[in-house]
Design an enzyme around this catalytic site. Structure first.
Site, PDB file in Angstrom:
ATOM      1  N   LYS A 176       0.829  -1.194   0.000  1.00  0.00           N
ATOM      2  CA  LYS A 176       0.000   0.000   0.000  1.00  0.00           C
ATOM      3  C   LYS A 176       0.866   1.248   0.000  1.00  0.00           C
ATOM      4  O   LYS A 176       1.838   1.340   0.745  1.00  0.00           O
ATOM      5  CB  LYS A 176      -0.919  -0.006   1.227  1.00  0.00           C
ATOM      6  CG  LYS A 176      -1.913  -1.160   1.221  1.00  0.00           C
ATOM      7  CD  LYS A 176      -2.699  -1.249   2.504  1.00  0.00           C
ATOM      8  CE  LYS A 176      -1.860  -1.731   3.658  1.00  0.00           C
ATOM      9  NZ  LYS A 176      -2.667  -2.039   4.861  1.00  0.00           N
ATOM     10  N   THR A 207      -9.050   8.430   9.067  1.00  0.00           N
ATOM     11  CA  THR A 207      -8.522   7.272   8.344  1.00  0.00           C
ATOM     12  C   THR A 207      -8.357   6.042   9.234  1.00  0.00           C
ATOM     13  O   THR A 207      -7.675   5.101   8.859  1.00  0.00           O
ATOM     14  CB  THR A 207      -7.164   7.624   7.726  1.00  0.00           C
ATOM     15  OG1 THR A 207      -6.261   8.040   8.768  1.00  0.00           O
ATOM     16  CG2 THR A 207      -7.296   8.748   6.714  1.00  0.00           C
ATOM     17  N   GLY A 209      -8.665   2.635  10.567  1.00  0.00           N
ATOM     18  CA  GLY A 209      -9.174   1.371  10.054  1.00  0.00           C
ATOM     19  C   GLY A 209      -9.073   1.196   8.556  1.00  0.00           C
ATOM     20  O   GLY A 209      -9.684   0.274   7.997  1.00  0.00           O
ATOM     21  N   THR A 210      -8.310   2.046   7.869  1.00  0.00           N
ATOM     22  CA  THR A 210      -8.220   1.910   6.410  1.00  0.00           C
ATOM     23  C   THR A 210      -7.586   0.584   5.995  1.00  0.00           C
ATOM     24  O   THR A 210      -8.040  -0.050   5.041  1.00  0.00           O
ATOM     25  CB  THR A 210      -7.411   3.070   5.793  1.00  0.00           C
ATOM     26  OG1 THR A 210      -6.153   3.178   6.461  1.00  0.00           O
ATOM     27  CG2 THR A 210      -8.152   4.379   5.920  1.00  0.00           C
ATOM     28  N   GLY A 211      -6.539   0.155   6.695  1.00  0.00           N
ATOM     29  CA  GLY A 211      -5.891  -1.109   6.341  1.00  0.00           C
ATOM     30  C   GLY A 211      -6.802  -2.304   6.551  1.00  0.00           C
ATOM     31  O   GLY A 211      -6.862  -3.212   5.711  1.00  0.00           O
ATOM     32  N   CYS A 212      -7.518  -2.297   7.668  1.00  0.00           N
ATOM     33  CA  CYS A 212      -8.480  -3.370   7.955  1.00  0.00           C
ATOM     34  C   CYS A 212      -9.563  -3.404   6.880  1.00  0.00           C
ATOM     35  O   CYS A 212      -9.944  -4.477   6.390  1.00  0.00           O
ATOM     36  CB  CYS A 212      -9.129  -3.155   9.317  1.00  0.00           C
ATOM     37  SG  CYS A 212      -7.995  -3.008  10.707  1.00  0.00           S
TER      38      CYS A 212
END
Length: 273
Positions: A176, A207, A209-212
């Site tokens: 990412k 932002t 929790g964007t990765g989750c």
């Protein structure tokens, strides 16, 4: 009877609902997928930070995984933060035992602040036991630097690091962008080579929790039968929409609007309070 796709998230709980299990289940619902969960830890947290963590005993994690796989086998599995090597070993054993498919691993190791979130032995177990069992790994730049053991400062370094991780794990790597390196553009590397997925920069500080959310969206799309490239493309579009919706909750880095695209008479209409 209606066909329902299923997905399992193995991750920690976020009491504020923005990340972890809660974000995963919301994302799965938004993708028309039936979400199930196995908790690795309980956390006391909100948009400003984490105040306490209670780890789940390995035997209890094993019991949760047995309960899910023996009754409703998931079409995809998303694995998030697992801070303990013993828990990682349990997950690896159960993935093998039940022949899990479409495994997406979000190797949560480094906080946005740069702080390490899991121990060295847990990192070693993650690399040895979980990453090789993944269909795709979704590290951010700091996590990829740990996995590839190199600094990443530009696109060239991203490509080299992703290739190194792929060579070590033989699992596809979606690195990412962000963290001051190529921002919203992500790089996918696997046996077919490298390709970039361009994204749009959303001006927001919310932002959490964007990765989750991205990894759960990919898992949901794989559960629905999409190719990896299509699953990534659609997941990025969903993430952009959830960010752009402009939800603003909490005093810190707020959560995404996971249900921005949901339409229901129970959300809108004459019965709305």
């Amino acid at each position: 009877m209606m066909k329902m796709y299923t997905a399992l998230t193995i991750a920690g709980s976020d009491s504020s609902g923005g990340a972890g299990i809660q974000a995963d289940l919301k994302t799965m619902t938004a993708h028309g997928v039936y979400g199930m969960s196995a908790l690795t830890a309980l956390t006391a947290q909100n948009t400003t930070g984490v105040t306490d963590i209670l780890a789940v005993p390995p035997a209890f994690l094993a019991a949760q995984l047995d309960a899910v796989f023996t009754d409703i086998p998931p079409d995809a599995v998303k694995i998030g933060m697992v801070a303990d090597a013993a828990l990682i070993r349990v997950i690896a054993e159960k993935l093998d035992e039940y022949g899990a498919k479409n495994v997406v691993v979000d190797p949560v190791m480094v906080a946005t602040s740069g702080a390490r979130l899991i121990s060295e032995d847990a990192v070693a177990a993650l690399v040895e036991l979980l990453l090789p069992r993944a269909t795709v790994i979704t590290p951010n730049i700091p996590e990829a630097e740990v996995l590839a053991d190199m600094a990443i400062t530009d696109r060239t370094a991203m490509t080299a690091a992703a290739a190194r991780i792929y060579e070590r794990t033989h699992s596809a790597v979606l690195m990412k962008g962000g963290h001051s390196v190529d921002d919203a553009n992500d790089l996918l590397v696997d046996g077919a080579g490298a390709r970039w997925f361009e994204g749009r920069r959303i001006a927001t500080t919310n932002t959490h929790g964007t990765g989750c959310t991205l990894s759960s969206a990919i898992a949901s799309n794989l559960a629905r039968g999409m190719t990896l490239d299509r699953a990534v493309e659609r997941a990025k579009a969903y993430l952009s929409g959830a960010l752009a919706a402009g939800l603003d909750l909490g005093a810190g880095s707020g959560p995404l609007a996971h249900g921005f695209d949901l339409k229901s008479e129970f959300i809108e209409g004459e019965h709305r309070a």
